[in-house]
Design an enzyme around this catalytic site. Sequence first.
Site, PDB file in Angstrom:
ATOM      1  N   SER A 106     -18.245   4.840   3.019  1.00 25.68           N
ATOM      2  CA  SER A 106     -19.413   3.959   2.932  1.00 25.68           C
ATOM      3  C   SER A 106     -20.206   3.995   4.241  1.00 25.68           C
ATOM      4  O   SER A 106     -21.300   3.437   4.312  1.00 25.68           O
ATOM      5  CB  SER A 106     -18.979   2.527   2.607  1.00 25.68           C
ATOM      6  OG  SER A 106     -18.031   2.096   3.562  1.00 25.68           O
ATOM      7  N   HIS A 123      -7.844   6.158  12.098  1.00 24.84           N
ATOM      8  CA  HIS A 123      -7.326   4.808  11.841  1.00 24.84           C
ATOM      9  C   HIS A 123      -5.805   4.773  11.671  1.00 24.84           C
ATOM     10  O   HIS A 123      -5.279   3.821  11.109  1.00 24.84           O
ATOM     11  CB  HIS A 123      -8.025   4.221  10.608  1.00 24.84           C
ATOM     12  CG  HIS A 123      -9.485   3.972  10.819  1.00 24.84           C
ATOM     13  ND1 HIS A 123     -10.379   3.753   9.796  1.00 24.84           N
ATOM     14  CD2 HIS A 123     -10.222   3.896  11.971  1.00 24.84           C
ATOM     15  CE1 HIS A 123     -11.601   3.568  10.295  1.00 24.84           C
ATOM     16  NE2 HIS A 123     -11.529   3.664  11.609  1.00 24.84           N
ATOM     17  N   ARG A 168       0.838  -1.216   0.000  1.00 26.44           N
ATOM     18  CA  ARG A 168       0.000   0.000   0.000  1.00 26.44           C
ATOM     19  C   ARG A 168       0.870   1.263   0.000  1.00 26.44           C
ATOM     20  O   ARG A 168       0.566   2.232  -0.676  1.00 26.44           O
ATOM     21  CB  ARG A 168      -0.949  -0.010   1.210  1.00 26.44           C
ATOM     22  CG  ARG A 168      -2.024  -1.074   1.048  1.00 26.44           C
ATOM     23  CD  ARG A 168      -2.924  -1.169   2.248  1.00 26.44           C
ATOM     24  NE  ARG A 168      -3.743   0.012   2.442  1.00 26.44           N
ATOM     25  CZ  ARG A 168      -4.550   0.192   3.486  1.00 26.44           C
ATOM     26  NH1 ARG A 168      -4.635  -0.741   4.416  1.00 26.44           N
ATOM     27  NH2 ARG A 168      -5.270   1.274   3.595  1.00 26.44           N
ATOM     28  N   VAL A 183      -5.588   6.404   5.943  1.00 29.03           N
ATOM     29  CA  VAL A 183      -4.253   6.246   6.526  1.00 29.03           C
ATOM     30  C   VAL A 183      -3.193   6.715   5.530  1.00 29.03           C
ATOM     31  O   VAL A 183      -2.011   6.483   5.726  1.00 29.03           O
ATOM     32  CB  VAL A 183      -4.014   4.761   6.909  1.00 29.03           C
ATOM     33  CG1 VAL A 183      -4.972   4.325   8.006  1.00 29.03           C
ATOM     34  CG2 VAL A 183      -4.155   3.824   5.706  1.00 29.03           C
ATOM     35  N   ASP A 184      -3.644   7.401   4.453  1.00 28.45           N
ATOM     36  CA  ASP A 184      -2.729   7.708   3.347  1.00 28.45           C
ATOM     37  C   ASP A 184      -1.944   9.002   3.498  1.00 28.45           C
ATOM     38  O   ASP A 184      -1.018   9.263   2.721  1.00 28.45           O
ATOM     39  CB  ASP A 184      -3.499   7.697   2.008  1.00 28.45           C
ATOM     40  CG  ASP A 184      -4.701   8.645   1.969  1.00 28.45           C
ATOM     41  OD1 ASP A 184      -4.695   9.650   2.703  1.00 28.45           O
ATOM     42  OD2 ASP A 184      -5.635   8.376   1.184  1.00 28.45           O
ATOM     43  N   CYS A 240      14.866  -0.815  21.366  1.00 29.11           N
ATOM     44  CA  CYS A 240      14.820  -2.020  22.208  1.00 29.11           C
ATOM     45  C   CYS A 240      14.925  -3.316  21.408  1.00 29.11           C
ATOM     46  O   CYS A 240      14.951  -4.395  22.006  1.00 29.11           O
ATOM     47  CB  CYS A 240      13.537  -2.017  23.044  1.00 29.11           C
ATOM     48  SG  CYS A 240      12.079  -2.461  22.090  1.00 29.11           S
ATOM     49  N   CYS A 275      12.901  -2.431  16.200  1.00 31.87           N
ATOM     50  CA  CYS A 275      13.000  -1.149  16.911  1.00 31.87           C
ATOM     51  C   CYS A 275      14.481  -0.823  17.171  1.00 31.87           C
ATOM     52  O   CYS A 275      15.224  -1.681  17.658  1.00 31.87           O
ATOM     53  CB  CYS A 275      12.247  -1.269  18.234  1.00 31.87           C
ATOM     54  SG  CYS A 275      12.326   0.206  19.250  1.00 31.87           S
TER      55      CYS A 275
HETATM   56  P1  OAD Z   1     -14.960   2.441   1.715  1.00 30.37           P
HETATM   57  O1  OAD Z   1     -14.062   1.834   0.696  1.00 30.37           O
HETATM   58  O2  OAD Z   1     -15.764   1.543   2.566  1.00 30.37           O
HETATM   59  O3  OAD Z   1     -15.986   3.419   0.990  1.00 30.37           O
HETATM   60  C1  OAD Z   1     -15.556   4.316   0.012  1.00 30.37           C
HETATM   61  C2  OAD Z   1     -16.727   5.175  -0.371  1.00 30.37           C
HETATM   62  O4  OAD Z   1     -16.253   6.176  -1.263  1.00 30.37           O
HETATM   63  C3  OAD Z   1     -17.843   4.430  -1.112  1.00 30.37           C
HETATM   64  O5  OAD Z   1     -19.084   4.759  -0.505  1.00 30.37           O
HETATM   65  C4  OAD Z   1     -17.757   4.975  -2.525  1.00 30.37           C
HETATM   66  O6  OAD Z   1     -19.045   5.073  -3.136  1.00 30.37           O
HETATM   67  C5  OAD Z   1     -17.185   6.354  -2.295  1.00 30.37           C
HETATM   68  N1  OAD Z   1     -16.461   6.938  -3.437  1.00 30.37           N
HETATM   69  C6  OAD Z   1     -15.818   6.320  -4.451  1.00 30.37           C
HETATM   70  N2  OAD Z   1     -15.262   7.214  -5.282  1.00 30.37           N
HETATM   71  C7  OAD Z   1     -15.538   8.438  -4.772  1.00 30.37           C
HETATM   72  C8  OAD Z   1     -15.237   9.780  -5.174  1.00 30.37           C
HETATM   73  N3  OAD Z   1     -14.508  10.041  -6.259  1.00 30.37           N
HETATM   74  N4  OAD Z   1     -15.707  10.789  -4.416  1.00 30.37           N
HETATM   75  C9  OAD Z   1     -16.447  10.546  -3.301  1.00 30.37           C
HETATM   76  N5  OAD Z   1     -16.755   9.307  -2.883  1.00 30.37           N
HETATM   77  C10 OAD Z   1     -16.319   8.261  -3.600  1.00 30.37           C
HETATM   78  O7  OAD Z   1     -14.042   3.427   2.565  1.00 30.37           O
HETATM   79  P2  OAD Z   1     -14.251   3.939   4.062  1.00 30.37           P
HETATM   80  O8  OAD Z   1     -15.676   4.294   4.306  1.00 30.37           O
HETATM   81  O9  OAD Z   1     -13.220   4.956   4.274  1.00 30.37           O
HETATM   82  O10 OAD Z   1     -10.504   0.892   8.045  1.00 30.37           O
HETATM   83  O11 OAD Z   1     -13.906   2.649   4.871  1.00 30.37           O
HETATM   84  C11 OAD Z   1     -13.889   2.746   6.264  1.00 30.37           C
HETATM   85  C12 OAD Z   1     -12.794   1.891   6.810  1.00 30.37           C
HETATM   86  O12 OAD Z   1     -12.935   0.566   6.335  1.00 30.37           O
HETATM   87  C13 OAD Z   1     -11.386   2.265   6.360  1.00 30.37           C
HETATM   88  O13 OAD Z   1     -10.837   3.349   7.084  1.00 30.37           O
HETATM   89  C14 OAD Z   1     -10.633   1.041   6.614  1.00 30.37           C
HETATM   90  C15 OAD Z   1     -11.613   0.035   6.069  1.00 30.37           C
HETATM   91  O14 OAD Z   1     -11.532  -1.159   6.650  1.00 30.37           O
HETATM   92  C16 OAD Z   1      -9.414   0.331   8.555  1.00 30.37           C
HETATM   93  O15 OAD Z   1      -8.500  -0.034   7.864  1.00 30.37           O
HETATM   94  C17 OAD Z   1      -9.456   0.203  10.019  1.00 30.37           C
END
Ligand code: OAD
Length: 246
Positions: free
Chosen positions: A197, A126, A77, A110-111, A158, A155
Site C-alpha cells: 500500500s 521488518h 500468525r 515477515v512471512d 541468560c 532465553c
Molecule cells: P498492506 O496490507 O498495507 O497493503 C497490501 C497491498 O497489497 C494493498 O495495496 C493491496 O491492494 C495489495 N494487494 C492485495 N492483493 C494483492 C495481490 N494478489 N497482488 C498484488 N497486490 C495485492 O501491506 P504492506 O504495504 O506490506 O509492518 O504493509 C506495510 C507494513 O504495514 C507491513 O510490513 C506491516 C504493516 O504494519 C509491520 O508490521 C512493521
Amino acid sequence: MPVVEPAMISKTLRDLFHTANSVLVLTGAGVSAESGVPTFRGGGQSAVWKGMPFEVISSAQMLERDLPAVWEWFNYRRNLLAQLTPNAAHTTIANWPCRFSDLSVVTQNVDGLHQAAGSRDVIELHGNVWRARCFDCDARYNSRELNCDEAVPSCFDCGGNLRPDVVLFGEMLPPGAFERAADAAQRCELCLVVGTSAVVYPAASIPEIAKGNGACLVEVNPERTPLSDFCDEVLTGKAGEILPLL
Ligand code: OAD
C-alpha cells in the site's frame, strides 16, 4: 478484475526487462495474498485481531504493556503461515537472478515466503516471524525450536524474556537493512513495487529513492496507492498473475 495480457505490458518495459542488469523488487503483504496471507490494508479495510487494530497489537507500546498478548498474536500468525506455501509471484521472483546480474529483493513481509520459494539474500526490512530474540542478551532463535505454548518463551543462554524478531510500530528497522535497500535503490535501472500500500515509511521511500536516481518505476497492485501517480507504469492486477507474464 481485468487480467493483464502480455500486450498490455508496454514495449518500453518489455525491452527494459531484457536489457536491465540492476533491478530492485520491493514487496509487501499483497505478494503473499495469493498464498492465503491476509493483507493489513486494502479493499477499504484494515486488519483487526481480537478487537484490536493491528497497529495496536503490533506496537512497541504493546510489547511493554502486554508481552504475552504480542506472543499470542505472533503465534496466531505463525500457525496460519505454517500451512501456506509460496505462490507464482514468489517463484517468479526467485528465478530472476538468472535474468538480472544485480537483483535485490527487499521485502516488508515477515512471512519468509520469498526464501521458501528459493530467493537468497532477501533484505527483510521488518524482520521475520520465524525468528525470536532475547531482550537482555540479544541471542537469536528459530521460533520453530521454541516452546511457544509458554506465554513468553525464555532465553536458553541468560533466562531473559524472548520477543518476536520483527519490527513493531514505533521501532527502528534492523541495523543496516534500510541502508542496503537504499543503496540498491540508488543503483537500480528498474524498480518493481509489488503488493504494497506504500504508506509505511521508511519502506515507502525506497521507490522514491529509485525514481529520484533515474530508475523506471513500475507498480503491480490490484488497487491504486499513493505511489501510483509517481510510477512510469502501473500494472493493475494480482502479483501471481502479472509477474509470470513479465
Ligand atoms: P498492506 O496490507 O498495507 O497493503 C497490501 C497491498 O497489497 C494493498 O495495496 C493491496 O491492494 C495489495 N494487494 C492485495 N492483493 C494483492 C495481490 N494478489 N497482488 C498484488 N497486490 C495485492 O501491506 P504492506 O504495504 O506490506 O509492518 O504493509 C506495510 C507494513 O504495514 C507491513 O510490513 C506491516 C504493516 O504494519 C509491520 O508490521 C512493521
